[in-house]
Write a protein that holds these residues in place. Structure first.
Motif, PDB file in Angstrom:
ATOM      1  N   UNK A  49       0.868  -1.184   0.000  1.00 16.33           N
ATOM      2  CA  UNK A  49       0.000   0.000   0.000  1.00 16.33           C
ATOM      3  C   UNK A  49       0.899   1.227   0.000  1.00 16.33           C
ATOM      4  N   UNK A  50       0.603   2.186  -0.863  1.00 13.93           N
ATOM      5  CA  UNK A  50       1.478   3.350  -1.003  1.00 13.93           C
ATOM      6  C   UNK A  50       1.365   4.287   0.195  1.00 13.93           C
ATOM      7  N   UNK A  51       0.189   4.816   0.418  1.00  6.62           N
ATOM      8  CA  UNK A  51      -0.006   5.755   1.534  1.00  6.62           C
ATOM      9  C   UNK A  51      -1.085   5.209   2.461  1.00  6.62           C
ATOM     10  N   UNK A  52      -0.638   4.475   3.470  1.00  5.32           N
ATOM     11  CA  UNK A  52      -1.583   3.899   4.423  1.00  5.32           C
ATOM     12  C   UNK A  52      -1.857   4.906   5.542  1.00  5.32           C
ATOM     13  N   UNK A  53      -3.122   5.108   5.976  1.00  6.44           N
ATOM     14  CA  UNK A  53      -4.328   4.380   5.583  1.00  6.44           C
ATOM     15  C   UNK A  53      -5.149   5.068   4.487  1.00  6.44           C
ATOM     16  N   UNK A  54      -4.671   6.197   3.934  1.00  2.00           N
ATOM     17  CA  UNK A  54      -5.483   6.929   2.962  1.00  2.00           C
ATOM     18  C   UNK A  54      -5.772   6.113   1.708  1.00  2.00           C
ATOM     19  N   UNK A  55      -4.848   5.230   1.318  1.00  2.00           N
ATOM     20  CA  UNK A  55      -5.015   4.443   0.090  1.00  2.00           C
ATOM     21  C   UNK A  55      -5.140   2.954   0.405  1.00  2.00           C
ATOM     22  N   UNK A  56      -5.833   2.641   1.494  1.00  2.34           N
ATOM     23  CA  UNK A  56      -5.969   1.273   1.967  1.00  2.34           C
ATOM     24  C   UNK A  56      -6.866   0.429   1.061  1.00  2.34           C
ATOM     25  N   UNK A  57      -6.711  -0.881   1.143  1.00  3.93           N
ATOM     26  CA  UNK A  57      -7.553  -1.821   0.413  1.00  3.93           C
ATOM     27  C   UNK A  57      -9.029  -1.678   0.795  1.00  3.93           C
ATOM     28  N   UNK A  58      -9.296  -1.210   2.019  1.00  4.61           N
ATOM     29  CA  UNK A  58     -10.685  -1.031   2.453  1.00  4.61           C
ATOM     30  C   UNK A  58     -11.463  -0.115   1.510  1.00  4.61           C
ATOM     31  N   UNK A  59     -10.774   0.799   0.844  1.00  4.16           N
ATOM     32  CA  UNK A  59     -11.449   1.708  -0.081  1.00  4.16           C
ATOM     33  C   UNK A  59     -12.069   0.974  -1.268  1.00  4.16           C
ATOM     34  N   UNK A  60     -11.579  -0.230  -1.583  1.00  2.00           N
ATOM     35  CA  UNK A  60     -12.113  -0.951  -2.746  1.00  2.00           C
ATOM     36  C   UNK A  60     -13.513  -1.494  -2.496  1.00  2.00           C
ATOM     37  N   UNK A  61     -13.978  -1.451  -1.251  1.00  2.44           N
ATOM     38  CA  UNK A  61     -15.339  -1.901  -0.950  1.00  2.44           C
ATOM     39  C   UNK A  61     -16.373  -0.818  -1.235  1.00  2.44           C
ATOM     40  N   UNK A  62     -15.917   0.392  -1.508  1.00  3.45           N
ATOM     41  CA  UNK A  62     -16.815   1.524  -1.759  1.00  3.45           C
ATOM     42  C   UNK A  62     -17.053   1.635  -3.269  1.00  3.45           C
ATOM     43  N   UNK A  63     -18.316   1.637  -3.709  1.00  2.00           N
ATOM     44  CA  UNK A  63     -18.592   1.655  -5.154  1.00  2.00           C
ATOM     45  C   UNK A  63     -18.471   3.040  -5.779  1.00  2.00           C
ATOM     46  N   UNK A  64     -17.558   3.865  -5.302  1.00  2.00           N
ATOM     47  CA  UNK A  64     -17.334   5.202  -5.847  1.00  2.00           C
ATOM     48  C   UNK A  64     -15.835   5.491  -5.823  1.00  2.00           C
ATOM     49  N   UNK A  65     -15.397   6.381  -6.683  1.00  2.00           N
ATOM     50  CA  UNK A  65     -13.970   6.733  -6.678  1.00  2.00           C
ATOM     51  C   UNK A  65     -13.694   7.994  -5.862  1.00  2.00           C
ATOM     52  N   UNK A  66     -14.715   8.503  -5.180  1.00  2.00           N
ATOM     53  CA  UNK A  66     -14.503   9.633  -4.261  1.00  2.00           C
ATOM     54  C   UNK A  66     -15.592   9.642  -3.202  1.00  2.00           C
ATOM     55  N   UNK A  67     -15.219  10.074  -2.016  1.00  2.00           N
ATOM     56  CA  UNK A  67     -16.143  10.193  -0.891  1.00  2.00           C
ATOM     57  C   UNK A  67     -15.900  11.550  -0.240  1.00  2.00           C
ATOM     58  N   UNK A  68     -16.980  12.324  -0.059  1.00  2.00           N
ATOM     59  CA  UNK A  68     -16.857  13.679   0.488  1.00  2.00           C
ATOM     60  C   UNK A  68     -15.850  14.496  -0.318  1.00  2.00           C
ATOM     61  N   UNK A  69     -15.921  14.332  -1.633  1.00  2.00           N
ATOM     62  CA  UNK A  69     -15.087  15.080  -2.571  1.00  2.00           C
ATOM     63  C   UNK A  69     -13.604  14.731  -2.453  1.00  2.00           C
ATOM     64  N   UNK A  70     -13.302  13.621  -1.787  1.00  2.00           N
ATOM     65  CA  UNK A  70     -11.926  13.150  -1.692  1.00  2.00           C
ATOM     66  C   UNK A  70     -11.790  11.836  -2.458  1.00  2.00           C
ATOM     67  N   UNK A  71     -10.635  11.590  -3.099  1.00  2.00           N
ATOM     68  CA  UNK A  71     -10.463  10.340  -3.856  1.00  2.00           C
ATOM     69  C   UNK A  71     -10.508   9.125  -2.930  1.00  2.00           C
ATOM     70  N   UNK A  72     -11.091   8.047  -3.423  1.00  2.00           N
ATOM     71  CA  UNK A  72     -11.200   6.807  -2.657  1.00  2.00           C
ATOM     72  C   UNK A  72     -10.714   5.657  -3.536  1.00  2.00           C
ATOM     73  N   UNK A  73      -9.579   5.053  -3.174  1.00  2.00           N
ATOM     74  CA  UNK A  73      -8.998   3.978  -3.975  1.00  2.00           C
ATOM     75  C   UNK A  73      -7.885   3.307  -3.180  1.00  2.00           C
ATOM     76  N   UNK A  74      -7.503   2.106  -3.632  1.00  2.00           N
ATOM     77  CA  UNK A  74      -6.297   1.464  -3.127  1.00  2.00           C
ATOM     78  C   UNK A  74      -5.184   1.701  -4.127  1.00  2.00           C
ATOM     79  N   UNK A  75      -3.975   1.982  -3.603  1.00  2.00           N
ATOM     80  CA  UNK A  75      -2.803   2.147  -4.458  1.00  2.00           C
ATOM     81  C   UNK A  75      -1.699   1.226  -3.986  1.00  2.00           C
ATOM     82  N   UNK A  76      -1.075   0.566  -4.949  1.00  2.00           N
ATOM     83  CA  UNK A  76       0.110  -0.234  -4.647  1.00  2.00           C
ATOM     84  C   UNK A  76       1.283   0.690  -4.339  1.00  2.00           C
ATOM     85  N   UNK A  77       2.359   0.114  -3.849  1.00  2.00           N
ATOM     86  CA  UNK A  77       3.605   0.855  -3.780  1.00  2.00           C
ATOM     87  C   UNK A  77       4.179   1.025  -5.177  1.00  2.00           C
ATOM     88  N   UNK A  78       5.020   2.032  -5.350  1.00  2.00           N
ATOM     89  CA  UNK A  78       5.645   2.256  -6.649  1.00  2.00           C
ATOM     90  C   UNK A  78       6.718   1.221  -6.946  1.00  2.00           C
TER      91      UNK A  78
END
Length: 395
Positions: free
Chosen positions: A131-160
């Motif tokens: 995970x790149x930036x935990x917890x902001x880019x956690x796998x838990x975000x993949x359970x949300x059927x949107x790519x943003x919540x409260x106008x903030x991005x919601x996604x999981x990111x791998x490390x570079x």
């Protein structure tokens, strides 16, 4: 009156199985592809039922529908009332075992071909390979059927990574340990806040299904890095199915990956393997994979069917709970002193998982609460919620 010589030569009064012969009859029965036909054949006569039971045709058709059933070392029937022990001959014991297996696999074959609607079966996240930036880019975000919540991005990111072929994995627990899975959906993330709006998809995906060898409860998502690595390590799982590779499009849409056939997930664990990277991040010139939503579409076979995977050697035992079909109220679960301990244990395990699944849908992580149509970070899908509650004897 029929002449004596015709009684010998006329096949009209003979049993078909005896007339054709056991080998040819078995070939005919094995050519049947509808489980209901096997049950109908067993109802024709006592001799036909004996032939069907002794040749295990109901188990054979289950294996043809879902080869994963070969992973069961045995099948057991668990009733509310423990059976009363009494002396039996070895032949009687063997006959009862064959009848029990016929009963179990007949019901299982019908469940395998049921046309019940599918739903998203993910209960919770177990972990991600990085995970790149935990917890902001956690796998838990993949359970949300949107790519943003409260106008903030919601996604999981791998490390570079500098290697475009470096893989990543996302591991999930399903809402029961016996699921028929026919489709998995993934949506790559489009970084709308970066120049050019790059989409961080993978080159291809592959899926594994199986069960954990870790003690119950120890495979849930944790934040400590070494514990997370233990939770996702392949050595801690028995994989009973591996899919072919599917190419992933570099598009910001929920992409469907239909499995070649419905798969029986024994143990309720699904690992998503993201194979290869296509997009570099301009800021550090490294490759990333980002997923904003994941679904595992299928249907539960519980509470009628469950599985015991507690054997350290990785063996699994199919558990059939026939009485679970008739329970319809909390009062029916009151202990009257006659119910078996195994029944209580399996029912309690099922109810815990169903409770977690329903609470995940209704509440979800508190930090994702929104004022709009998101409840707990999950868009309320009436079909999915209805599917969770429909015909559930414990809800």
């Amino acid at each position: 009156m029929v002449p004596v010589e015709m009684e010998v030569d006329d096949p009209r009064g003979w049993d078909f199985v005896d007339w054709v012969g056991p080998d040819a009859s078995a070939s005919i029965f094995r050519s049947l592809d509808d489980p209901a036909d096997i049950v109908r054949a067993a109802a024709v006569s006592r001799s036909w039922r004996r032939f069907v039971v002794e040749n295990e045709f109901s188990k054979s058709i289950c294996l043809r529908i879902c080869p994963e059933i070969a992973n069961f070392t045995s099948a057991e029937e668990v009733s509310r009332s423990p059976p009363q022990p009494h002396a039996e001959s070895s032949h009687g014991v063997q006959r009862k075992a064959l009848e029990r297996d016929y009963r179990i696999y007949s019901y299982l074959s019908g469940a395998l071909v049921s046309n019940s609607p599918s739903m998203d079966c993910i209960l919770q996240c177990i972990g991600a390979s990085s995970t790149d930036n935990f917890p902001d880019e956690t796998i838990e975000n993949t359970l949300i059927p949107h790519d943003r919540v409260k106008h903030r991005p919601s996604y999981w990111s791998s490390g570079g990574h500098d290697d475009p072929d470096a893989p990543e994995t996302l591991t999930y627990r399903l809402n029961c340990d016996m699921c028929i899975v026919d489709e998995i959906k993934l949506q790559p993330f489009k970084a709308y806040f970066q120049y050019g709006h790059p989409i961080y998809s993978s080159k291809a995906v592959r899926f594994r299904m199986g069960h954990s060898k870790l003690p119950h409860g120890s495979d849930s998502f944790v934040t400590v890095e070494d514990e997370n690595l233990m939770a996702i390590a392949d050595d801690n799982y028995v994989w009973t199915y591996t899919s072919p590779e599917f190419p992933m499009l570099q598009e910001n849409v929920l992409q469907s990956f239909k499995l070649p056939r419905p798969v029986l997930c024994i143990g309720g664990i699904v690992k998503v393997e993201l194979l290869g990277r296509v997009q570099k991040q301009e800021a550090d010139d490294r490759y990333y994979i980002c997923i904003c939503h994941a679904q595992v579409r299928g249907r539960s076979l519980s509470p009628v069917f469950m599985v015991d995977t507690s054997d350290p050697a990785g063996y699994s035992v199919l558990k059939y709970l026939p009485d679970a079909k008739i329970l319809r109220s909390e009062d029916a679960m009151l202990d009257d002193g006659s119910e078996s301990l195994e029944w209580h244990s399996l029912v309690a395990r099922y109810r815990r998982m169903r409770h977690l699944a329903i609470m995940n849908v209704l509440l979800g992580p508190e930090e994702f609460m929104d004022e709009d149509d998101i409840i707990g970070g999950v868009l309320m899908d009436e079909d999915d919620l209805g599917g969770m509650l429909e015909d559930d004897p414990f809800v």
